[in-house]
Write a protein that holds these residues in place. Structure first.
Motif: not given
Ligand code: ADP
Length: 271
Positions: A21, A47, A49-52, A193, A226
């Motif tokens: 999103r 947590g 959303g960076k990895t996502r 989610e 997360r």
């Molecule tokens: P980070 O890499 O910042 O530590 P993640 O990308 O692993 O965090 O995000 C953690 C979880 O939060 C994801 O697995 C997802 O379920 C949710 N999430 C957070 N932001 C978003 C977004 N913008 N769109 C979709 N899911 C998100």
């Protein structure tokens, strides 16, 4: 041989769309940075959303994604590669960074600040217009594949823990800020989610917002998106909301009994 079977990057390709999103114009900006092959830094707390986001972008751009979770024991060889001894003698094994640079993947170094400084320095020649990676032990000067792009994540909050990237590293990247999504967007994310009702997701987000205000006042980090997804997941499994919040939102972020009680009390005002 069949082209696809021969493609070493196949395991790193993302077959179906990772749902993401958008919160601002980060997709268009990342696309432009990718077109320019500019290294990108994703800044923000854990947590959020960076990895996502990077998974979504790799899928959207049709590029393989090589992800490395960095840690303090990681050496430059872990990233670049080393000679291995096997029955046939010694053979060179590309590390994940070299693999990505050779085969044109996006290489995502998660929490790069955790890695030792020599590891961070290893990425320097890949992040300027030379786009090279000297493999000194192997005697090879690798020129990065035209599609190669480097992406790192960085949590600015860690500066307080005396961990920071050198300016000479930071300045090689374009950076995108990630913070907690706006209220309505975060509700949408948690509901999507986990499949829980948006009205319930809204309460979880409200609890997180209260806890985030305590950051720096006894809490190192607030409740992340997360963690809200974890709480929603437990509720979707049939766990009572109060127990789910205690387990997924409160216990993980504090060991201090007073803070735990304060957060538990905040949760009971919602459930
Ligand atoms: P980070 O890499 O910042 O530590 P993640 O990308 O692993 O965090 O995000 C953690 C979880 O939060 C994801 O697995 C997802 O379920 C949710 N999430 C957070 N932001 C978003 C977004 N913008 N769109 C979709 N899911 C998100």
């Amino acid at each position: 041989m069949n082209e696809t079977l021969n493609d070493l990057t196949q395991p790193f390709r993302i077959a179906s769309e990772p749902w993401y999103r958008p919160v601002a114009d980060e997709i268009a900006l990342f696309e432009a940075a990718h077109a320019a092959r500019m290294p990108v830094m994703l800044k923000g707390p854990t947590g959020c959303g960076k990895t996502r986001f990077v998974e979504h972008m790799a899928w959207r751009l049709g590029k393989p994604l090589v992800t490395v979770a960095c840690n303090e024991d990681m050496t430059a060889s872990d990233l670049v590669g080393r000679f291995l001894l096997d029955a046939a003698g010694t053979r060179w094994q590309d590390g994940p960074l070299t693999f990505a640079a050779r085969h044109g993947a996006i290489c995502y170094l998660d929490e790069v600040v955790e890695a030792r400084q020599d590891t961070t320095i290893a990425i320097h020649p890949l992040t300027d217009n030379r786009r090279i990676l000297p493999l000194e032990k192997k005697g090879e000067l690798l020129r990065a594949h035209p599609d190669f792009q480097l992406v790192i994540s960085y949590n600015p909050g860690y500066q307080a823990l005396m961990k920071d990237l050198k300016q000479s590293t930071k300045q090689r990247f374009g950076a995108l800020d990630f913070t907690w999504p706006d209220h309505g967007v975060e509700v949408e994310i948690v509901a999507h989610e986990t499949g829980i009702d948006p009205a319930l997701a809204e309460k979880l987000v409200a609890i997180a917002e209260r806890a985030r205000n305590l950051k720096g006042h006894g809490l190192d980090e607030g409740i992340s998106t997360r963690m809200l997804v974890h709480a929603g997941g437990l509720i979707a499994q049939g766990v009572a909301p109060l127990a789910a919040c205690r387990m997924a939102l409160v216990r993980p972020i504090t060991d201090d009994p007073d803070m735990r009680d304060a957060l538990d009390a905040a949760v009971t005002t919602y459930f």
